[in-house]
Design an enzyme around this catalytic site. Structure first.
Site, PDB file in Angstrom:
ATOM      1  N   ASP A 109      -4.387  10.092  11.572  1.00 20.30           N
ATOM      2  CA  ASP A 109      -4.996   9.676  10.301  1.00 20.30           C
ATOM      3  C   ASP A 109      -6.398   9.116  10.501  1.00 20.30           C
ATOM      4  O   ASP A 109      -7.360   9.568   9.847  1.00 20.30           O
ATOM      5  CB  ASP A 109      -4.135   8.609   9.606  1.00 20.30           C
TER       6      ASP A 109
ATOM      7  N   SER B 230       6.766   7.913  12.488  1.00 20.49           N
ATOM      8  CA  SER B 230       5.534   7.127  12.488  1.00 20.49           C
ATOM      9  C   SER B 230       5.826   5.823  13.243  1.00 20.49           C
ATOM     10  O   SER B 230       6.782   5.115  12.926  1.00 20.49           O
ATOM     11  CB  SER B 230       5.146   6.828  11.028  1.00 20.49           C
TER      12      SER B 230
ATOM     13  N   ARG C 278      -1.424  -7.058  10.977  1.00 19.77           N
ATOM     14  CA  ARG C 278      -2.447  -6.458  10.097  1.00 19.77           C
ATOM     15  C   ARG C 278      -3.593  -7.402   9.713  1.00 19.77           C
ATOM     16  O   ARG C 278      -4.763  -7.012   9.777  1.00 19.77           O
ATOM     17  CB  ARG C 278      -1.803  -5.876   8.818  1.00 19.77           C
TER      18      ARG C 278
ATOM     19  N   ASP D 263       0.945  -1.607   4.279  1.00 16.94           N
ATOM     20  CA  ASP D 263      -0.220  -1.859   5.128  1.00 16.94           C
ATOM     21  C   ASP D 263      -1.530  -1.854   4.339  1.00 16.94           C
ATOM     22  O   ASP D 263      -2.423  -2.662   4.600  1.00 16.94           O
ATOM     23  CB  ASP D 263      -0.263  -0.847   6.270  1.00 16.94           C
TER      24      ASP D 263
END
Ligand code: ARG
Length: 455
Positions: free
Chosen positions: A39, A199, A118, A147
C-alpha cells in the site's frame, strides 16, 4: 432572516478545507508514514505522479524488519528523502507501561498492540513535517478500519494546521491486484504477492493477523494455514517448544521491572517473554472485534508477553487493592483500553485516566510467579501492600469474632434489600416452611435476636 454564506474563516482548522479535497496546491511537500508494504509503496509512486515531493518516514515500533532496506526502497520508488525514526523509547516510556499496569484491553480480549503504536508513528511524521517547515501528512490506511482514525486524530491533535491526505479515500485502485498492476505500469516490478493471505501488523507488543478467511467468524480457524503464514514473523520462528517453566515477574507500581529477579528494561523484558512463550497456544487471541467504524471483523493477535503480564498484574491488583478500589482499577483499564483503541492518545481523557491510574498503581509493587501451563495463572503473589490476612481467611481456629458478622449482615441487608416481606415470594417461602420461617417479617427482629443472644 437571511443566512450568511459560511466563509473559510468560519471553518475550524480541522474542516475538510485542510484535507485531500483541497490538497495543498502550493506546498507539494508531503510526509508519508512508509511501512515498505504494497500500500505505502504504491502511494509513493502515486504521489510522485501527482508532483509531490515525498519524505518517507519509517518508524521503528519494534517490527522485526530490515528498516534500512525499506528506507532504500522508498528512495528507489521515488521519495526525495527517507528516514528511519525510532519510536520505541517513547512507547516504552509512556503508553506501554500504562497498558500493562492497568491490564488494559479493548472489549476484554484485544490487548491493543496496533493501537498502542499508531499515535507514535503519527508523532514522528509530524516532527519531520515541522522540520520541513510544513507538509501534507499522508498515511496508507484504508477507509474501513481504525488505523485511519488513529493517524488522523493524532495529526489533528499535534498539527491541525497541516493538510491530511489518505490516498485510499481518493484513488481508484480497488485492491492488491490493481495496486500491483499500477506499479507495473509505472516500471516497478517488486515481488508483491497478488493474493497475500493475511494483513500483518507487528510491533514490540504483538503480531496482528487479519484478512482472508480469518475475518469471517463463520469460518473455522485454519491453524495450520495461519501457522505457516506467521512462520519467521514476530517471535514465531521455526516450530519448537514454548517455555513451560514458571516465571517470576517483579512489579514496581504496576510496571514490570525484573524477570526471575534479574532487572530488565521494559523493552527487553517484553522481547524475552515474547520469545520464550511464542508457541504457547494461549498466546493467541482470536478476537471478534467491533471496530470504531462499526464494522465487525475477526482477527488473530499473537501477544504472549502482554497476556502473561496482564495475568500477573491482575493477580497483584486482586491481592493489594480492596474490593471497591479493585473495581475502579478494572474500570480504569477498560476506559484506558477504549481511549487507546479509538486513537485518542493525545487527549485530556487519557491524561485524567493515567493520573487516576497512577494513584491506584502506587499499591502494586511485588513479585508474581506465573505458571504458563496449560494457560498462564498466577501461582504466587508476594507484595508488601497485600491486604490478605491469614487470621481472617483461614478455615482453622483464629481470634476472628464470627459473631461480628451478624451485625454486618443485618445492616448490609437493611441498606441493600431491607423491607418487610409481607407475601411469600413466588410461594417459595411458605409459612411454617423451614426455609421461610427465618425470613424477617419485622425489620427489628434481628436486633432482638442479637440482644437475646447477649451480643
Ligand atoms: N484490528 C486491530 C486494530 O484495529 C489491528 C489492526 C491491524 N492493522 C493493520 N493495518 N493490519 O487495532
Amino acid at each position: 432572516m437571511t443566512r450568511r454564506r459560511a466563509t473559510r474563516a468560519d471553518k475550524p482548522p480541522w474542516h475538510p478545507f485542510k484535507t485531500e479535497r483541497n490538497m495543498n496546491r502550493k506546498n507539494k511537500k508531503c510526509v508519508l508514514a512508509y511501512s515498505g508494504g504494497l500500500d505505502t509503496s504504491t502511494i509513493v509512486v502515486w504521489l510522485r505522479e501527482r508532483g509531490y515531493e515525498i519524505h518517507a518516514v519509517l518508524v521503528d515500533v519494534g517490527q522485526d524488519e530490515d528498516l534500512e532496506a525499506l528506507r532504500a526502497k522508498a528512495i528507489r520508488l521515488g521519495a526525495a528523502s527517507a528516514v528511519v525514526c525510532d519510536a520505541k523509547p517513547e512507547m516504552l516510556r509512556s503508553v506501554a507501561p500504562m497498558a500493562i499496569a492497568l491490564n488494559a484491553t479493548y472489549e476484554s480480549n484485544y490487548r491493543l498492540g496496533t493501537a498502542l503504536a499508531r499515535p507514535f508513528i503519527a508523532a514522528q511524521q509530524v516532527r519531520v513535517a515541522k522540520q520541513l517547515g510544513g507538509a501534507t501528512l499522508v498515511h496508507g490506511a484504508t477507509g474501513k478500519g481504525n488505523d485511519q482514525i488513529r493517524f488522523e486524530f493524532a495529526y489533528r491533535s499535534l498539527a491541525p494546521e497541516f493538510p491530511v491526505l489518505a490516498p485510499w479515500k481518493v484513488w481508484d485502485l480497488a485492491g492488491r491486484e490493481e495496486m500491483i498492476g499500477y506499479l507495473r505500469d509505472h516500471g516497478v516490478h517488486d515481488d508483491f504477492e497478488v493474493t497475500k493471505t493475511y494483513s500483518f501488523d507487528e510491533n514490540l507488543w504483538h503480531l496482528s493477523v487479519e484478512g482472508g478467511a480469518l475475518e469471517d467468524p463463520s469460518a473455522a480457524l485454519d491453524v495450520e494455514k495461519v501457522l505457516s503464514a506467521v512462520a519467521n514473523r514476530f517471535c514465531v520462528g521455526p516450530v519448537g517448544c514454548s517455555g513451560v517453566s514458571p516465571v517470576e515477574v517483579t512489579f514496581c507500581e504496576g510496571v514490570p521491572v525484573a524477570l526471575d529477579g534479574v532487572p530488565l528494561p521494559l523493552g527487553d523484558l517484553l522481547k524475552m517473554l515474547n520469545q520464550d512463550f511464542r508457541f504457547a497456544p494461549w498466546a493467541w487471541d482470536l478476537v471478534i472485534e467491533n471496530r470504531f467504524t462499526g464494522i465487525k471483523s475477526r482477527g488473530l493477535y499473537i501477544n504472549p508477553a502482554a497476556k502473561l503480564l496482564h495475568t500477573a498484574v491482575d493477580a497483584l491488583a486482586r491481592t493489594c487493592l480492596n474490593k471497591r478500589t479493585y473495581d475502579e482499577y478494572v474500570q480504569l483499564g477498560r476506559t484506558y483500553g477504549e481511549i487507546i483503541y479509538r486513537g485518542e492518545y493525545f487527549s485530556d481523557q487519557r491524561e485524567v485516566i493515567e493520573a487516576a491510574g497512577r494513584a491506584v498503581l502506587k499499591r502494586l509493587s511485588g513479585a508474581v510467579t506465573v505458571s504458563p501451563f496449560p494457560v498462564p495463572y498466577a501461582s504466587r503473589v508476594c507484595a508488601d501492600a497485600a491486604i490478605f490476612r491469614k487470621s481472617l481467611a483461614t478455615f482453622e481456629a483464629s481470634d476472628y469474632a464470627h459473631a461480628d458478622a451478624a451485625g454486618f449482615i443485618h445492616l448490609s441487608w437493611l441498606s441493600s434489600c431491607g423491607r418487610h416481606v409481607e407475601e411469600p415470594i413466588d410461594g417459595a417461602l411458605e409459612a411454617g416452611d423451614s426455609t421461610g420461617s427465618d425470613v424477617c417479617a419485622d425489620q427489628h427482629e434481628p436486633e432482638r435476636r442479637l440482644v437475646s443472644a447477649g451480643v
